[in-house]
Design an enzyme around this catalytic site. Sequence first.
Site, PDB file in Angstrom:
ATOM      1  N   HIS A 148       1.108  -1.052  -0.282  1.00  0.00           N
ATOM      2  CA  HIS A 148       0.642   0.045  -0.150  1.00  0.00           C
ATOM      3  C   HIS A 148       0.908   1.240   0.274  1.00  0.00           C
ATOM      4  O   HIS A 148       1.128   2.281  -0.966  1.00  0.00           O
ATOM      5  CB  HIS A 148      -1.607  -0.023   1.846  1.00  0.00           C
ATOM      6  CG  HIS A 148      -2.387   1.254   1.575  1.00  0.00           C
ATOM      7  ND1 HIS A 148      -3.063   1.647   1.082  1.00  0.00           N
ATOM      8  CD2 HIS A 148      -1.133   2.135   1.865  1.00  0.00           C
ATOM      9  CE1 HIS A 148      -3.260   2.593   1.117  1.00  0.00           C
ATOM     10  NE2 HIS A 148      -2.611   3.095   2.409  1.00  0.00           N
ATOM     11  N   GLU A 149       1.846   1.054   0.895  1.00  0.00           N
ATOM     12  CA  GLU A 149       3.038   2.277   1.154  1.00  0.00           C
ATOM     13  C   GLU A 149       3.864   2.436  -0.224  1.00  0.00           C
ATOM     14  O   GLU A 149       3.935   3.311  -1.241  1.00  0.00           O
ATOM     15  CB  GLU A 149       3.699   2.619   2.644  1.00  0.00           C
ATOM     16  CG  GLU A 149       3.091   2.858   3.551  1.00  0.00           C
ATOM     17  CD  GLU A 149       1.813   3.545   4.230  1.00  0.00           C
ATOM     18  OE1 GLU A 149       2.339   5.064   3.188  1.00  0.00           O
ATOM     19  OE2 GLU A 149       0.232   3.730   4.630  1.00  0.00           O
TER      20      GLU A 149
ATOM     21  N   HIS B 242       1.764   4.545  -2.786  1.00  0.00           N
ATOM     22  CA  HIS B 242       1.478   5.734  -2.619  1.00  0.00           C
ATOM     23  C   HIS B 242       2.645   6.975  -3.675  1.00  0.00           C
ATOM     24  O   HIS B 242       2.897   7.575  -4.075  1.00  0.00           O
ATOM     25  CB  HIS B 242       1.230   6.478  -1.288  1.00  0.00           C
ATOM     26  CG  HIS B 242       0.049   6.020  -0.782  1.00  0.00           C
ATOM     27  ND1 HIS B 242      -0.744   6.686  -1.467  1.00  0.00           N
ATOM     28  CD2 HIS B 242      -0.307   5.547   0.528  1.00  0.00           C
ATOM     29  CE1 HIS B 242      -1.947   6.568  -0.606  1.00  0.00           C
ATOM     30  NE2 HIS B 242      -1.613   5.737   0.847  1.00  0.00           N
TER      31      HIS B 242
ATOM     32  N   ASP C 221      -5.235   6.767  -1.954  1.00  0.00           N
ATOM     33  CA  ASP C 221      -6.027   6.472  -0.809  1.00  0.00           C
ATOM     34  C   ASP C 221      -7.877   5.755  -1.163  1.00  0.00           C
ATOM     35  O   ASP C 221      -7.691   7.330  -1.910  1.00  0.00           O
ATOM     36  CB  ASP C 221      -5.928   6.527   0.577  1.00  0.00           C
ATOM     37  CG  ASP C 221      -4.647   6.740   1.318  1.00  0.00           C
ATOM     38  OD1 ASP C 221      -4.022   5.197   1.187  1.00  0.00           O
ATOM     39  OD2 ASP C 221      -4.274   7.718   2.087  1.00  0.00           O
TER      40      ASP C 221
END
Length: 176
Positions: free
Chosen positions: A115-116, A119, A125
């Site tokens: 997920h990170e 980014h 998000d």
Amino acid sequence: MLLRRLSAALVAVLAMAGLQVATAGPAAAAPRVLYYDASQAQEFVAVVNQGAQIWNSRVTNVRLEPVPSGRTPNIRVYADNGWPRTYTSSLGNGYWYMGREAVNDGYYQPRIAAHEFGHILGLPDRRTGLCADLMSGSSAPVSCTNPNPNATEAATVNNSFRSSVAVPARVYTFAG
């Protein structure tokens, strides 16, 4: 046929010399390589590497690789006691934290890492609450163990790195 082989050999020799040659035809462009430094990720180094490999298995226009000695990384990864969060400076550049707070709450570590990295790769998000959406972050249940980007997320990253569209600097947290 011989001319095509000679052209391919010439392109290979020039590439070894550090030169890029633009060619016409259906050949895919080499992916953009982003180097990450996980040396400050403490006990999370292996899961950071796993998050990078997840993206490498799902997209073709960008690759995440550990930083070689003597090279400046595009991405730095840290560990701390806070919530996971990412700070981007531009598409493919920035730093993120593998925060122990989410780990202690029971969130799946490979999902946090992927997920990170998402980014850094330009994804915001998306608070959908769906486990199938990697970028839903902590809105998905703690029981969610899906670390993979969905087809739309992967396509968005591939499109961003095909054109290298500028993405403004942002701060993201796993919590949203």
